[in-house]
Each structure stands twice: as C-alpha cells, then as structure tokens.
Scaffold this motif. Structure first.
Motif, PDB file in Angstrom:
ATOM      1  N   ALA A  13     -20.127 -18.140 -41.371  1.00 18.31           N
ATOM      2  CA  ALA A  13     -20.293 -18.333 -42.776  1.00 18.31           C
ATOM      3  C   ALA A  13     -20.803 -19.502 -43.331  1.00 18.31           C
ATOM      4  N   GLY A  62     -22.167 -15.637 -50.373  1.00 12.56           N
ATOM      5  CA  GLY A  62     -21.527 -15.150 -48.983  1.00 12.56           C
ATOM      6  C   GLY A  62     -20.846 -13.996 -49.186  1.00 12.56           C
ATOM      7  N   SER A  89     -29.961 -17.958 -43.514  1.00 15.59           N
ATOM      8  CA  SER A  89     -28.659 -18.215 -44.179  1.00 15.59           C
ATOM      9  C   SER A  89     -27.790 -16.862 -44.190  1.00 15.59           C
ATOM     10  N   VAL A 126     -24.338 -15.702 -42.466  1.00 15.40           N
ATOM     11  CA  VAL A 126     -23.379 -15.195 -43.169  1.00 15.40           C
ATOM     12  C   VAL A 126     -22.894 -13.698 -42.843  1.00 15.40           C
ATOM     13  N   ASP A 174     -14.059  -8.992 -47.016  1.00 15.29           N
ATOM     14  CA  ASP A 174     -14.655 -10.570 -47.070  1.00 15.29           C
ATOM     15  C   ASP A 174     -13.704 -11.441 -47.080  1.00 15.29           C
ATOM     16  N   GLY A 232     -16.586 -15.762 -47.703  1.00  9.77           N
ATOM     17  CA  GLY A 232     -17.825 -16.117 -48.415  1.00  9.77           C
ATOM     18  C   GLY A 232     -17.724 -17.319 -49.277  1.00  9.77           C
ATOM     19  N   ALA A 261     -16.424 -20.458 -47.032  1.00 10.38           N
ATOM     20  CA  ALA A 261     -17.559 -21.009 -46.266  1.00 10.38           C
ATOM     21  C   ALA A 261     -18.243 -22.190 -46.913  1.00 10.38           C
TER      22      ALA A 261
END
Length: 399
Positions: free
Chosen positions: A112, A129, A293, A297, A318, A322, A325
C-alpha cells in the motif's frame, strides 16, 4: 521562449507535498529517533513507579532516575523482543518468530505504501487506500472461495482479480481528475465510504459475499488452492506474499527510475504545466498513475485476504493499513526501497506493540503516538534541522 517560461508554478499544497516527499534519508532517520525519544518521555510519565518516586525526587533522585530507566528500557526491549528476536526463547527457531511476524505485518504496508508513494511522485495524493483495499479484497476473496480452479492457477487468478479491482477503483479518481479536474483527495475520501458501505452490503447479502447459512457479515473461508503458501512452514505466519512484495518493490523502482513512463511521471510531479508544454499528456499520466497506485494498494488487500485472514473476512479487513500507508510513504520519502524499509519499521511497531503491552502493561496507544510523531517531524524538516543543528539544503541550480 522555453517551456519553463510559460509554465505556471505549482500550487502551495503540491509544493509542500513535494518538499516533504523529497527530503533526505538522514532527516527520516532523525525523525524516527526523535519520535522514540518522545515515546520514551510518554512511557516514563505514564509509569506508576515513576510517578511515585517523583514525590520524593529531591530526597532520593536516583530512585526516580532508576524507575525511568526501568520503564523505558523495559518497554523498548519488549518492543524489540516482540518484533525482531526474543532472547527468552531457548531455540533460534522460536526466537526468530517475532521477526517473521514483523514481516507479515509489513507485507501489506509495503504494498500500500508503494501505491501511495507512486501517486506522490506524480503530484497526487491518494488517500483512498481503504476503499481500494476493500474492493481488491472482495474481488480476490470472491475468486478465492467461489471458483474451483486448478492449483496455482486459482491463486494467480485470485491475485490478479484483487489487483485489477484495486486498479479500477483507483482509476476512477484518476479519470475524474483528468476529465473534470476533480481533486483526487476529495474523490478518494468519498470512494472510501462508497467501498465500505458497498462491501458491508454485500457481506450481508446471501449469494454475494456472505457465507452461506450464516447471519454474520463475513465471507466463507478461502479454498486451500487460493491461499498464499507459508514461506517457512505452518509454524510461522509469514507467507509468499512477502516475496511478491519484494519483487513488486524492485519493479516499481525500475518503473520510476529507469523507464520512460517513470520519467513522465516524475516530470508531471515536478511541474505539470511544464510537462504539458513539453508535449507530455498530463491527463493520461494522471489516469495511469492512479490505476497503478490503486493496483499496488489492491495488492495489500490481496495479501490480507489470501495470506493473513484466510478464514473469511469482514468489512474491517483493511485494518487501517490504507491510512498507515500514507505514513509509510512519507517516511520512505516516496522512494520504493525507502518505502520498503519504512514498511518493515511499521510492521515492527505493530508486532512489537502487542508484546510491549503484554509484557510491560504499556498502552499500545504509545506506539500509535510514536508513529504520529514520526509524521509530525517528517512534515517539519526545519524543526529536525534546528534540533540537530543541520545545515540548510543547498538550492538546486537552474541548468
């Protein structure tokens, strides 16, 4: 008239972001060091023994100094033993297990972080993310527990499905930025909510992601053929996703530093107006950057659902990765191998934080404070230079 004569200067936010992301490795290391010092102060202040000895400090000051040392040393030694090597274990195979836990936590953080860093290099701020990981996890997980495919093929298809899901979700922000000028920060924030409530709905819908015969918002377990194999056997949690992340880090480094596509990415990140005058299709670069990107991720979501949480996942798959990162990308100065090292450091925080809490009764929130202070110092390089009396960087000459 040259391209730079007609180009407009970057916005204030883009300029600040570029300065933060382009700082030196020394500043990153010093930021981490200062964050540990701040963490030590907080550990000492919250320790009951330190507060007790502070009451008679002037009569016996060594008691308080000893209590401070014991609290800080105990906390950080527990952090080390919980994330790198546990000296209390008699066998090396058992003592090294904390390091494998650190690398397991680091795997999705690195993936990520690479995605966020790639967007940074193009002058874009991908804070979506969470949404990209959720969509990627849903796509990879659905393939993982639904389709009965041959060995290896099943795992490859599941990984690709997750990466493509993350890429498409990230590409939405890039497309809107390119076609309408919508700022990717606002778009990715909104897409986080869209992804969360969409996945939450699907997890409560029979026949979609919800496990058959269950009322819980959770998916079925992944099929064995779709699980990332363990790297050192079932005794350790580290899986082949870490090796995959190493390969991806090398690929991203080559893309950004050695390929023509990476050159266009860097030029747009330095000055989009100058890049446009030079003939680079800036809008297309925005789309490509956000697609890549989102794919990176998304790989973090794949690592979670196929490597860590293989018994089925819920909407919290998650795990805050996210947003973590962003910190990893900033600490790594948006350089692939810097992000790799920063991801391992934050993986150590996650693995060692639980050991520190269990062994020394130190609140795990102290680790979160250390992470936050790292960001604070990274975002304020003049403060770090002032503390350590570092010289100001020389301005780059115009060729």
């Amino acid at each position: 008239m040259t391209a730079t004569d007609t180009a407009t200067p970057p916005s204030t936010s883009e300029s600040v972001l570029r300065k933060i992301a382009s700082g030196s490795v020394l500043l990153s290391l010093l930021s981490v060091l200062m964050a540990f010092v701040v963490g030590a102060i907080l550990i000492a202040v919250t320790d009951p023994q330190v507060r007790e000895t502070a009451g008679y400090f002037f009569s016996r000051p060594t008691d308080m100094l000893s209590a401070i040392w014991d609290s800080v040393w105990g906390a950080y030694s527990a952090l080390f033993q919980g994330s790198v090597y546990n000296f209390r274990r008699p066998r090396f195979a058992d003592g090294i297990r904390p390091l494998t836990e650190t690398l397991t936590f680091a795997t999705p953080l690195i993936a990520a972080g690479l995605g966020v860093a790639l967007a940074f290099r193009v002058g874009m701020f991908n804070i979506g993310g969470r949404g990209q990981m959720l969509i990627a996890a849903a796509c990879a997980g659905y393939v993982g527990f639904t389709f009965d495919l041959p060995p290896y093929v099943h795992l490859i298809v599941a990984i690709l499905a997750g990466v493509v899901g993350g890429a498409l979700w990230g590409g939405i922000a890039g497309l809107l930025r390119a076609r309408t000028g919508a700022h990717e920060v606002i778009v990715t924030i909104m897409l986080n909510y869209v992804a969360f409530y969409l996945i939450s709905y699907l997890l409560r819908t029979p026949g979609a992601l919800q496990a058959p015969g269950s009322n819980n918002p959770k998916t079925p377990a992944m099929m064995d053929d779709a699980i990332l194999p363990s790297l050192f056997g079932s005794k350790y949690s580290l899986h082949w996703g870490f090796v995959l992340v190493i390969a991806v880090t090398a690929a991203v480094w080559w893309l950004l530093e050695r390929s023509s596509v990476g050159f266009r990415f860097r030029v747009v990140g330095e000055n989009a107006s100058a890049a446009r005058v030079a003939g680079i299709k800036v809008e297309r670069v925005y789309i490509y950057a956000m697609v890549l990107s989102g794919a990176l991720v998304g790989l973090a979501g794949v690592a979670q659902v196929l490597g860590t949480v293989t018994t089925g996942f819920s909407a919290d798959i998650d795990a805050g990765i996210g947003f973590d990162a962003i910190t990893v990308a900033l600490l790594g100065r948006s350089r692939p191998w810097g992000v790799f090292a920063a991801g391992i450091l934050f993986g150590a925080f996650k693995a060692g934080g639980f050991a520190m809490q269990a062994a020394e009764s130190i609140p795990i929130d102290i680790v979160l404070v250390v992470q936050s202070v790292i960001v604070l110092f990274i975002a304020a390089p003049p403060l770090v230079r002032a503390v350590f009396r570092l010289p100001e960087p020389r301005a780059k000459g115009v060729s």
